[in-house]
Scaffold this active site. Structure first.
Site, PDB file in Angstrom:
ATOM      1  N   CYS A   1      -5.879 -10.544  -9.709  1.00  0.00           N
ATOM      2  CA  CYS A   1      -7.044  -9.983  -9.000  1.00  0.00           C
ATOM      3  C   CYS A   1      -8.344 -10.324  -9.736  1.00  0.00           C
ATOM      4  CB  CYS A   1      -6.868  -8.482  -8.821  1.00  0.00           C
ATOM      5  SG  CYS A   1      -6.313  -7.590 -10.299  1.00  0.00           S
TER       6      CYS A   1
HETATM    7  N1  LIG Z   1      -2.455  -3.874  -7.968  1.00  0.00           N
HETATM    8  C1  LIG Z   1      -3.189  -4.961  -7.883  1.00  0.00           C
HETATM    9  O1  LIG Z   1      -4.406  -4.904  -7.627  1.00  0.00           O
HETATM   10  C2  LIG Z   1      -2.573  -6.308  -8.094  1.00  0.00           C
HETATM   11  C3  LIG Z   1      -3.331  -7.440  -7.817  1.00  0.00           C
HETATM   12  C4  LIG Z   1      -2.790  -8.708  -8.027  1.00  0.00           C
HETATM   13  C5  LIG Z   1      -1.497  -8.827  -8.505  1.00  0.00           C
HETATM   14  N2  LIG Z   1      -0.776  -7.724  -8.806  1.00  0.00           N
HETATM   15  C6  LIG Z   1       0.584  -7.921  -9.301  1.00  0.00           C
HETATM   16  O2  LIG Z   1       1.474  -7.612  -8.245  1.00  0.00           O
HETATM   17  C7  LIG Z   1       2.664  -7.010  -8.748  1.00  0.00           C
HETATM   18  C8  LIG Z   1       2.792  -5.628  -8.126  1.00  0.00           C
HETATM   19  O3  LIG Z   1       1.648  -4.883  -8.493  1.00  0.00           O
HETATM   20  P1  LIG Z   1       1.426  -3.405  -7.999  1.00  0.00           P
HETATM   21  O4  LIG Z   1       0.093  -3.001  -8.471  1.00  0.00           O
HETATM   22  O5  LIG Z   1       1.790  -3.275  -6.565  1.00  0.00           O
HETATM   23  O6  LIG Z   1       2.537  -2.676  -8.890  1.00  0.00           O
HETATM   24  P2  LIG Z   1       3.215  -1.277  -8.632  1.00  0.00           P
HETATM   25  O7  LIG Z   1       2.337  -0.452  -7.748  1.00  0.00           O
HETATM   26  O8  LIG Z   1       3.593  -0.769  -9.965  1.00  0.00           O
HETATM   27  O9  LIG Z   1       4.516  -1.648  -7.808  1.00  0.00           O
HETATM   28  C9  LIG Z   1       5.488  -2.532  -8.274  1.00  0.00           C
HETATM   29  C10 LIG Z   1       6.785  -2.287  -7.527  1.00  0.00           C
HETATM   30  O10 LIG Z   1       7.778  -3.092  -8.161  1.00  0.00           O
HETATM   31  C11 LIG Z   1       8.986  -2.366  -8.267  1.00  0.00           C
HETATM   32  N3  LIG Z   1       9.487  -2.429  -9.640  1.00  0.00           N
HETATM   33  C12 LIG Z   1       9.149  -1.664 -10.721  1.00  0.00           C
HETATM   34  N4  LIG Z   1       9.825  -2.055 -11.809  1.00  0.00           N
HETATM   35  C13 LIG Z   1      10.614  -3.079 -11.406  1.00  0.00           C
HETATM   36  C14 LIG Z   1      11.559  -3.914 -12.062  1.00  0.00           C
HETATM   37  N5  LIG Z   1      11.834  -3.756 -13.356  1.00  0.00           N
HETATM   38  N6  LIG Z   1      12.190  -4.856 -11.336  1.00  0.00           N
HETATM   39  C15 LIG Z   1      11.945  -5.030 -10.037  1.00  0.00           C
HETATM   40  N7  LIG Z   1      11.058  -4.266  -9.343  1.00  0.00           N
HETATM   41  C16 LIG Z   1      10.404  -3.315 -10.034  1.00  0.00           C
HETATM   42  C17 LIG Z   1       8.715  -0.942  -7.882  1.00  0.00           C
HETATM   43  O11 LIG Z   1       9.409  -0.694  -6.687  1.00  0.00           O
HETATM   44  P3  LIG Z   1      10.853   0.076  -6.629  1.00  0.00           P
HETATM   45  O12 LIG Z   1      10.584   1.473  -7.067  1.00  0.00           O
HETATM   46  O13 LIG Z   1      11.190  -0.058  -5.193  1.00  0.00           O
HETATM   47  O14 LIG Z   1      11.769  -0.683  -7.534  1.00  0.00           O
HETATM   48  C18 LIG Z   1       7.229  -0.852  -7.622  1.00  0.00           C
HETATM   49  O15 LIG Z   1       6.921  -0.166  -6.441  1.00  0.00           O
HETATM   50  C19 LIG Z   1       2.480  -6.957 -10.286  1.00  0.00           C
HETATM   51  O16 LIG Z   1       3.129  -8.050 -10.851  1.00  0.00           O
HETATM   52  C20 LIG Z   1       0.975  -7.031 -10.455  1.00  0.00           C
HETATM   53  O17 LIG Z   1       0.611  -7.587 -11.692  1.00  0.00           O
HETATM   54  C21 LIG Z   1      -1.267  -6.469  -8.592  1.00  0.00           C
END
Ligand SMILES: NC(=O)c1ccc[n+]([C@@H]2O[C@H](COP(=O)([O-])OP(=O)(O)OC[C@H]3O[C@@H](n4cnc5c(N)ncnc54)[C@H](OP(=O)(O)O)[C@@H]3O)[C@@H](O)[C@H]2O)c1
Length: 319
Positions: A136
């Site tokens: 991001c």
């Molecule tokens: N938030 C942002 O603004 C943003 C922007 C760009 C990129 N990203 C990237 O996108 C990805 C997701 O970000 P997010 O902010 O949506 O994160 P998040 O809210 O923490 O969600 C990640 C999801 O991944 C699952 N998860 C957690 N631990 C895991 C593991 N060990 N193995 C497999 N799945 C797992 C969980 O779902 P379950 O409970 O169903 O397992 C969780 O809902 C990250 O890599 C982050 O760096 C985020």
């Protein structure tokens, strides 16, 4: 055309599911949990990698490290992959290891991965099987900076300050001491100065280590505002910098170079837009870049990339 979203319970995954539900050509067939042990929850299936063969594209919205093995399974099943995590953004596995503290989980796939900053990688994304969706913060910085670097308007060797601020959704759905209400409401702080994992990604994509990236946490839910300070080459001012940006993005539906005022978070809230503004101050040129971190910084750009890779119209489902 069918899609799976892995990590559909997280912030990026939820946003992606919302976009796909309104997408006229991409069908959200398989919204899935991310962890193998996580049970199905309302509207979200348990992870079932055997079903990847049923879809044309798999979006990975899990933490880094977990995404790469899932990407391999999806590619083997014949699906395209858009990885929203950081697993395929850095080209050098040694830089990945130094940045993320573990060996790269699938170094043999790195050559196939395309860094999907869509406006600057359209032809590569169109033919890609594996797309590394940019981070991001890097998206906000690079959209403002790349055209200016390409036009060689920045004085070599001078620092380019990227003073960036993000809402708390950038840190994901799991509550932490840093992001909980009591620490964020009515507060504002810099964090991970000189240590943030997006620094090597910005340097790699910008092709220079001149960028000094400093992230801050805003007391709001979504949005990033990046203020870029750069020293222009002799004789160049805000006018030429604005021209370089305007020329680069003249035909781009998702990037707007404003001439009325500086952009703010509300300008881009809930959209896949990046708004840019340019001004001059004390010999420096200042570029302000704003995006919604969950849209252009994650799910929106992921849909844009998937559309391109699947041969669909690039803006479909993005309003
Ligand atoms: N938030 C942002 O603004 C943003 C922007 C760009 C990129 N990203 C990237 O996108 C990805 C997701 O970000 P997010 O902010 O949506 O994160 P998040 O809210 O923490 O969600 C990640 C999801 O991944 C699952 N998860 C957690 N631990 C895991 C593991 N060990 N193995 C497999 N799945 C797992 C969980 O779902 P379950 O409970 O169903 O397992 C969780 O809902 C990250 O890599 C982050 O760096 C985020």
């Amino acid at each position: 055309v069918k899609a799976a979203v892995v990590g559909a319970t997280g912030y990026a995954g939820q946003e992606l599911c919302g976009l796909l539900r309104g997408h006229p050509a991409l069908d959200l067939a398989l919204p899935m949990r991310g962890r193998a042990e996580a049970p199905p929850s309302e509207g979200v299936l348990a992870l079932d990698t055997d079903r990847f063969g049923e879809v044309d594209v798999v979006f990975l919205c899990t933490p880094h490290g977990a995404a790469a093995p899932l990407a391999r399974l999806a590619l083997d099943a014949g699906a395209k992959v858009v990885d929203v995590s950081a697993d395929f953004r850095l080209k050098d596995p040694a830089v990945y290891e130094a940045t993320y503290g573990a060996p790269h989980p699938a170094p043999d796939l790195l050559d196939a991965a395309v860094y999907g900053l869509t406006e600057h990688a359209r032809s590569q994304v169109s033919g890609a099987r594996l797309i590394a969706n940019p981070g991001c913060y890097p998206t906000s910085v690079l959209l403002g900076l790349l055209p200016v670097l390409e036009a060689q308007l920045v004085e070599r060797g001078t620092p380019i300050i990227a003073d960036c601020k993000s809402g708390v959704s950038g840190a994901g759905v799991a509550p932490t001491a840093t992001t909980h209400y009591g620490n964020v409401a009515g507060n504002f702080s810099a964090y991970k100065v000189g240590q943030h994992r997006h620094t090597p990604e910005i340097h790699q994509a910008a092709g220079t280590e001149q960028v000094v990236f400093v992230p801050h946490l805003l007391p709001c839910f979504r949005g990033i505002l990046a203020t870029l300070y750069l020293t222009p080459i002799l004789g160049v001012g805000a006018g030429q910098v604005r021209e370089a940006l305007a020329e680069c993005y003249a035909e781009e539906p998702f990037v707007t170079v404003r001439s009325d005022r500086m952009p703010n978070l509300h300008d881009v809230d809930l959209t896949n837009q990046c708004h840019l503004g340019v001004a001059e101050a004390y010999g420096q040129v200042v570029i302000v870049s704003t995006i919604d971190n969950l849209q252009k910084g994650a799910a929106g750009q992921a849909v844009q990339n998937a559309n391109l890779a699947l041969g669909l119209e690039e803006g479909l489902g993005l309003g």
